[in-house]
Design a protein around this motif. Structure first.
Motif, PDB file in Angstrom:
ATOM      1  N   THR A  79       0.847  -1.201   0.000  1.00 22.51           N
ATOM      2  CA  THR A  79       0.000   0.000   0.000  1.00 22.51           C
ATOM      3  C   THR A  79       0.883   1.252   0.000  1.00 22.51           C
ATOM      4  O   THR A  79       2.107   1.170   0.174  1.00 22.51           O
ATOM      5  N   GLU A  80       0.232   2.399  -0.188  1.00 21.38           N
ATOM      6  CA  GLU A  80       0.981   3.660  -0.227  1.00 21.38           C
ATOM      7  C   GLU A  80       1.656   3.975   1.108  1.00 21.38           C
ATOM      8  O   GLU A  80       2.643   4.695   1.171  1.00 21.38           O
ATOM      9  N   THR A  81       1.120   3.390   2.184  1.00 25.60           N
ATOM     10  CA  THR A  81       1.727   3.631   3.498  1.00 25.60           C
ATOM     11  C   THR A  81       2.822   2.619   3.825  1.00 25.60           C
ATOM     12  O   THR A  81       3.389   2.642   4.909  1.00 25.60           O
ATOM     13  N   GLY A  82       3.112   1.719   2.869  1.00 28.63           N
ATOM     14  CA  GLY A  82       4.184   0.755   3.095  1.00 28.63           C
ATOM     15  C   GLY A  82       3.724  -0.556   3.704  1.00 28.63           C
ATOM     16  O   GLY A  82       4.513  -1.487   3.874  1.00 28.63           O
ATOM     17  N   ILE A 341      -8.984  -1.552  -4.362  1.00 26.60           N
ATOM     18  CA  ILE A 341      -9.182  -2.238  -3.071  1.00 26.60           C
ATOM     19  C   ILE A 341      -7.926  -3.024  -2.699  1.00 26.60           C
ATOM     20  O   ILE A 341      -7.456  -2.985  -1.562  1.00 26.60           O
ATOM     21  N   GLN A 342      -7.359  -3.723  -3.697  1.00 29.86           N
ATOM     22  CA  GLN A 342      -6.191  -4.555  -3.417  1.00 29.86           C
ATOM     23  C   GLN A 342      -5.017  -3.721  -2.892  1.00 29.86           C
ATOM     24  O   GLN A 342      -4.281  -4.155  -2.008  1.00 29.86           O
ATOM     25  N   TYR A 343      -4.833  -2.520  -3.460  1.00 30.58           N
ATOM     26  CA  TYR A 343      -3.709  -1.669  -3.051  1.00 30.58           C
ATOM     27  C   TYR A 343      -4.090  -0.686  -1.934  1.00 30.58           C
ATOM     28  O   TYR A 343      -3.308   0.197  -1.606  1.00 30.58           O
ATOM     29  N   GLY A 344      -5.292  -0.852  -1.401  1.00 32.94           N
ATOM     30  CA  GLY A 344      -5.685  -0.032  -0.262  1.00 32.94           C
ATOM     31  C   GLY A 344      -5.923   1.435  -0.592  1.00 32.94           C
ATOM     32  O   GLY A 344      -5.798   2.294   0.273  1.00 32.94           O
TER      33      GLY A 344
END
Lengths: 364, 364
Positions: A79-82, A341-344
């Protein structure tokens, strides 16, 4: 399984990681793997995470002769937050046990195995790529390892999980594919193994695939083995058609794989109030819908590509071009939503996401 | 294949041989094995006979995932003069190449491989048992070994031959078996892999076999996958029925394995002027023949048992007892004649026997 601990042996020599911008599918593997063994009468035992290594197996082992094996495929997304998260992994292990039943392989403890995979992902966390569209492909599989040439269910098995960092399926945007309807070869028939994820289904598909590739088609569309009339799957994906505003997909009839992405597509369509039905779909019906202009979209669904639009169907010498060979609006929306959804990137109204706790119990 | 030599590396530690009077099928293997490798673009290469040893294979190798594999089974027989001979081995390698074609595996050089097997038998000659009814079981097989998770034909293969001394299939004389006609599961369908000797066919058969064994039947009789009416095979054997003086067996329709013993039975029957025909045989026809008293004999044919008489067929709750559950006259004559040819006890009018030159080129 009595002993629910996972032994961990970390590698001393970490491998170099591949360039995240040039990841191939399934050629490079992470530093560790998960294994557990089965033997009668002990059951599944000795679950362990060990350095990725070759298997040392007797040439008489049943896997080399009688194909008693099953597998699964799922992905971990950065995700973008790691963070790292999995998409509906419990569905994969439910299906693995369903496949096990058909192949006379002992059931696994679904929750325990999922914990093992999350532990493996946590240990090899640095292998989960950060680049847009990339992911870690997770391959659980079970092989029969009894050293015996009798045709009977094996008494020894290995459950193994390996992982491979993979690139985006669509490097230059989604391109609709050309599909040939298969009239000679058959993938599966009711009473066979079509709804199990087992090696033999894939081995039997290679010949038809090889032929249509030479003719310029990327995959085959399988028809039922009994009447050769009804749609089953496309290549190794489930398949959907939008006809006059309604989305239809072949029902799970015993010879079709129950895809996790297939189920997600159906749930999303219902959530959006788009009419969707699971039923028999004949090639003749598709042909007529194409002729009268109501075959609006067609696409495959699967873990690798998520949504794979179909731009052309070849059938009995006819070339049915769908939506001018372009990706349809609904196909695009499904692709965008599921990957988001998969990558949040968006909310997950279905509780599909399972986060991996990166604070592994293991001291790295 | 350019290099037609076979490298030989003999073992330093010969294993103890099992008791010839208590040989199990396929559990004990001889001191050596034959291997050759395939890689694109080299082709088949590095043919070698080496000490029997485990295979060291990457867990991502295709054989563990997509089942691209084929195999064969044949036997070496010890004659009363101490010679060793094979039974129609060229048929096995023709069939192996036929299976290769269906499974998208590169063709092998049939003559070269047969020479390799004869060399292997000569080297492990002391493993070929002398006791009445025993033999050496020879298992050639090909596995896909490319370390890649893409669903496509492998670019690496291994061709391997292992051997196991085996006892007589009938330790206490031939006993007719009870067979259950399978109505739920399907072995193969036209367009599938039924006529190839590939692992997936055997994996898919395990479930039905497990169920009927619990019900007291030794094997299943498979019906066609399309109409569930016509006889295909019994267990892993071909099947014959004698109806009113004529012997009938299912024709090779694309989903049935072309058995070597099947072909030998047909040739022998023609040689004896017994009417024999290869055609569609429905279960209804067998039922009616049984009711009117013309179903005289039934038997399976295969390398393991040679001839396996069927004493009872269960079908839709009916129990059809055949020839009072005893071995028929023709079944016995076929068994006696084929085994007599195999062991060199009678003349071989068909040129079926291939002698192994025991003066191996290798210095033992």
């Amino acid at each position: 399984m009595e002993d629910q601990t996972i032994r961990v042996e970390l590698t001393n020599s970490k491998k170099e990681k591949p360039d995240e911008n040039h990841l191939e599918f399934g050629r490079v593997f992470t530093d560790h793997m998960f294994i557990m063994d089965y033997a009668e009468p002990i059951g599944w035992h000795d679950a362990r995470i060990v350095p990725y290594q070759p298997l040392v197996i007797d040439p008489s082992s049943m896997i080399f002769h009688y194909g008693q094996s099953v597998f699964e495929g799922l992905k971990g997304y950065r995700t973008e937050t790691g963070d790292i998260q999995l998409f509906r992994p419990e569905k994969n292990f439910q299906r693995l046990n369903h496949s096990n039943d058909r192949l006379v392989i002992p059931q696994i403890d679904e929750e325990f195995v999922l914990e093992g995979i999350k532990e493996l992902v946590a240990i090899d966390r640095d292998w989960v790529p950060h680049t847009e569209g990339t992911s870690i492909y997770i391959r659980p599989f079970i092989i029969s390892t009894e050293p015996y040439l009798g045709v009977s269910p094996s008494k020894h098995f290995k459950f193994i999980v390996i992982m491979s960092p993979v690139g985006s399926y669509y490097k230059e945007g989604i391109n609709p594919v050309k599909i040939a309807v298969e009239n000679q070869y058959v993938r599966a028939v009711k009473g066979g193994t079509g709804e199990a994820k087992t090696g033999g289904n894939y081995a039997s598909s290679l010949k038809a695939q090889e032929i249509v590739e030479k003719e310029g088609y990327s995959q085959v569309l399988w028809l039922d083995g009994m009447e050769r009339k009804y749609i089953e799957e496309v290549g190794a994906m489930n398949v959907f058609f939008k006809i006059n505003g309604e989305v239809v997909t072949p029902q799970l009839n015993g010879s079709i794989l129950a895809g996790v992405t297939r189920d997600s597509v159906i749930q999303l369509l219902k959530y959006w109030d788009v009419p969707v039905s699971e039923r028999r779909v004949s090639m003749q019906e598709l042909y007529e819908a194409h002729q009268n202009g109501t075959l609006e979209e067609a696409f495959g669904s699967g873990t690798a590509a998520v949504i794979s639009p179909i731009g052309e169907l070849r059938w009995n010498g006819e070339h049915l071009v769908i939506n001018n060979g372009e990706i349809g609006e609904l196909s695009q929306k499904l692709y965008d939503t599921i990957t988001a959804i998969q990558y949040g990137k968006v909310e997950d109204p279905f509780d599909w996401i399972e986060k991996v706790n990166l604070k592994s119990k293991v001291n790295l």
